[in-house]
Design a protein around this motif. Structure first.
Motif, PDB file in Angstrom:
ATOM      1  N   PHE A   8      40.522 -24.633 -10.509  1.00 41.21           N
ATOM      2  CA  PHE A   8      38.981 -24.281 -11.070  1.00 41.21           C
ATOM      3  C   PHE A   8      39.021 -24.068 -12.329  1.00 41.21           C
ATOM      4  O   PHE A   8      39.940 -23.469 -13.168  1.00 41.21           O
ATOM      5  N   HIS A   9      37.788 -24.247 -12.855  1.00 43.25           N
ATOM      6  CA  HIS A   9      37.529 -24.185 -14.263  1.00 43.25           C
ATOM      7  C   HIS A   9      36.011 -23.861 -14.575  1.00 43.25           C
ATOM      8  O   HIS A   9      35.316 -24.718 -13.954  1.00 43.25           O
ATOM      9  N   GLY A  10      35.893 -22.751 -15.127  1.00 41.80           N
ATOM     10  CA  GLY A  10      34.379 -22.070 -15.158  1.00 41.80           C
ATOM     11  C   GLY A  10      33.956 -22.693 -16.587  1.00 41.80           C
ATOM     12  O   GLY A  10      34.333 -22.544 -17.545  1.00 41.80           O
ATOM     13  N   THR A  11      32.368 -23.173 -16.701  1.00 46.46           N
ATOM     14  CA  THR A  11      31.813 -23.465 -17.764  1.00 46.46           C
ATOM     15  C   THR A  11      30.337 -23.551 -17.806  1.00 46.46           C
ATOM     16  O   THR A  11      29.753 -23.290 -16.452  1.00 46.46           O
ATOM     17  N   ARG A  12      29.669 -23.621 -18.791  1.00 45.66           N
ATOM     18  CA  ARG A  12      28.135 -23.829 -18.750  1.00 45.66           C
ATOM     19  C   ARG A  12      27.757 -25.085 -19.472  1.00 45.66           C
ATOM     20  O   ARG A  12      28.318 -25.354 -20.532  1.00 45.66           O
ATOM     21  N   LEU A  13      27.157 -25.823 -18.802  1.00 49.12           N
ATOM     22  CA  LEU A  13      26.621 -27.203 -19.257  1.00 49.12           C
ATOM     23  C   LEU A  13      25.143 -27.483 -19.085  1.00 49.12           C
ATOM     24  O   LEU A  13      24.639 -26.877 -17.837  1.00 49.12           O
ATOM     25  N   ASP A  14      24.636 -28.486 -19.944  1.00 53.49           N
ATOM     26  CA  ASP A  14      23.354 -28.999 -19.428  1.00 53.49           C
ATOM     27  C   ASP A  14      23.705 -30.396 -18.551  1.00 53.49           C
ATOM     28  O   ASP A  14      24.949 -30.344 -18.261  1.00 53.49           O
ATOM     29  N   ARG A  15      22.662 -30.723 -18.042  1.00 55.73           N
ATOM     30  CA  ARG A  15      22.794 -31.931 -17.122  1.00 55.73           C
ATOM     31  C   ARG A  15      23.664 -33.139 -17.785  1.00 55.73           C
ATOM     32  O   ARG A  15      24.444 -33.663 -17.195  1.00 55.73           O
ATOM     33  N   ALA A  16      23.207 -33.456 -19.235  1.00 53.79           N
ATOM     34  CA  ALA A  16      23.908 -34.500 -20.091  1.00 53.79           C
ATOM     35  C   ALA A  16      25.347 -34.176 -20.016  1.00 53.79           C
ATOM     36  O   ALA A  16      26.349 -35.075 -19.798  1.00 53.79           O
ATOM     37  N   GLY A  17      25.850 -32.961 -20.274  1.00 55.01           N
ATOM     38  CA  GLY A  17      27.123 -32.456 -20.572  1.00 55.01           C
ATOM     39  C   GLY A  17      27.995 -32.625 -19.115  1.00 55.01           C
ATOM     40  O   GLY A  17      29.127 -33.023 -19.168  1.00 55.01           O
ATOM     41  N   LEU A  18      27.169 -32.316 -17.972  1.00 57.90           N
ATOM     42  CA  LEU A  18      27.768 -32.267 -16.689  1.00 57.90           C
ATOM     43  C   LEU A  18      28.039 -33.992 -16.209  1.00 57.90           C
ATOM     44  O   LEU A  18      29.152 -34.234 -16.167  1.00 57.90           O
ATOM     45  N   ARG A  19      27.187 -34.726 -16.865  1.00 58.82           N
ATOM     46  CA  ARG A  19      27.418 -36.254 -16.552  1.00 58.82           C
ATOM     47  C   ARG A  19      28.513 -36.756 -17.437  1.00 58.82           C
ATOM     48  O   ARG A  19      29.383 -37.552 -16.709  1.00 58.82           O
ATOM     49  N   SER A  20      28.570 -36.278 -18.685  1.00 55.00           N
ATOM     50  CA  SER A  20      29.749 -36.816 -19.656  1.00 55.00           C
ATOM     51  C   SER A  20      31.134 -36.165 -18.872  1.00 55.00           C
ATOM     52  O   SER A  20      32.111 -37.024 -19.081  1.00 55.00           O
ATOM     53  N   LEU A  21      31.109 -34.928 -18.430  1.00 53.49           N
ATOM     54  CA  LEU A  21      32.283 -34.419 -17.988  1.00 53.49           C
ATOM     55  C   LEU A  21      32.838 -35.144 -16.832  1.00 53.49           C
ATOM     56  O   LEU A  21      33.895 -35.693 -16.726  1.00 53.49           O
TER      57      LEU A  21
END
Length: 354
Positions: A8-21
């Motif tokens: 598990f890895h916790g992070t804060r992302l916007d939608r574009a960042g999540l898609r990129s990840l």
């Protein structure tokens, strides 16, 4: 043997960042402290549980700064056992990692810190007790900083106040409140900068001294005395004179591991956080220990099952809040297993039970 392992890895992302990840996987970033025990500098950190201890808690990293842009996610990674050996660089128990990081400045500069520590470690019990009972002494300060009649306790209260100040006016008010006059005050947000304003030390009987702050963190005389006694045991049977001799022979910039090698010290004598191989000589049993985090190489997207959305903007997602006697680790554990069940070859965002 493990077939695979959820990480598990916790992070804060916007939608574009999540898609990129989801498309590129979890990248590795530079963490110099890991380089002390591993050959590589760039790592990604994952925990063995969605809620963990200090320094390695995915839930904390997903919810910290919740008033910034983006939403909080806990990434869920499923790693086959066969891939772990190549992927994992180090396994670090969080409690020991905290101690490892606190001791890092001392390990990095043994020639500066250790002569005094070694001499104190070989002093008598009564001498160490006397050292541990003393208050720090002011050895130096900024020229325009007036500390006449100011003791260490008052200085610490003032230092905390100026670190919290957001304007010069607040710094000036803190000075009036604590009886400190700073002729040209500034807004300071760095513990190291505040430490540099006034040099408080614990004098040693031989005329040396040990600092009351290391890398911006306050250190008590009792802490130094305890470390000194333990270090004398770790480095036995070498005398204080022998250790100081070897310290003097080390090249400039040498570190703790160089001293141990010169003295031929078996690192098994040392507690985990002081071992040069800390975290890097891991076994499968280490992976099964509670409250550990893993330093990993970059993870490809094929290992990502998806992400648990644990905040919606600034608010904790309703499904995350425990109910009916459940705990948050239990709630997030069930969600992780549900996400794995939903996975069909593409990362999934879990936003609560269907």
């Amino acid at each position: 043997m493990l077939a695979s392992m959820l990480l598990f890895h916790g992070t804060r992302l916007d939608r574009a960042g999540l898609r990129s990840l989801f498309a590129e996987g979890l990248r590795a970033h530079e963490h110099p402290w890991v380089h002390e025990v591993a050959a590589e500098r760039d790592h990604a950190f994952l925990a063995t549980a969605p809620v963990a201890g200090r320094g390695g808690d995915p839930m904390f990293f997903a919810t910290a700064g919740r008033y910034r842009r983006g939403e909080g996610y806990i990434l869920v990674v499923d790693v086959p056992r066969a891939a772990l050996d190549d992927l994992v660089v180090g396994v670090f128990p969080n409690h020991a990692l905290h101690q490892f990081l606190e001791a890092r400045p001392i390990r990095q500069r043994p020639q500066y810190f250790l002569p005094g520590v070694i001499r104190l470690g070989h002093a008598s019990d009564s001498e160490r007790h006397a050292f541990a009972a003393q208050d720090p002494t002011l050895r130096g300060k900024y020229r325009d900083l007036h500390l006449e009649g100011v003791g260490y306790g008052t200085w610490c209260a003032y230092a905390d106040a100026i670190l919290a100040a957001r304007t010069v006016a607040e710094v000036e008010r803190a000075g009036r409140r604590h009886g400190v006059r700073w002729e040209e005050p500034e807004v300071v947000h760095c513990e190291l900068c505040v430490q540099g304003m006034a040099d408080w030390v614990f004098p040693l009987a031989d005329g040396g001294a040990l600092p009351a702050s290391v890398a911006g963190r306050r250190v008590s005389a009792d802490h130094w005395a305890t470390l000194a006694r333990r270090m004398a045991e770790w480095l036995a049977p070498h005398s204080a004179a022998r250790v100081e001799e070897v310290l003097g022979q080390l090249p400039r910039g040498a570190a703790w591991g160089d001293l141990l090698r010169r003295l031929d010290v078996d690192e098994a004598r040392l507690p985990e956080p002081w071992r040069p191989s800390f975290g890097s000589a891991w076994t499968e049993a280490d992976l099964r220990q509670p409250d550990v985090q893993l330093a990993c190489r970059a993870l490809g997207p094929e290992l990502l099952l998806g992400a648990l959305r644990v905040t919606r903007g600034a608010q904790l997602a309703p499904w995350v809040r425990p109910a009916g006697g459940a705990t948050m680790p239990e709630v997030l554990g069930r969600a992780s297993r549900a996400l794995r069940d939903r996975y069909r070859g593409r990362p999934v965002v879990y936003d609560g039970p269907d």
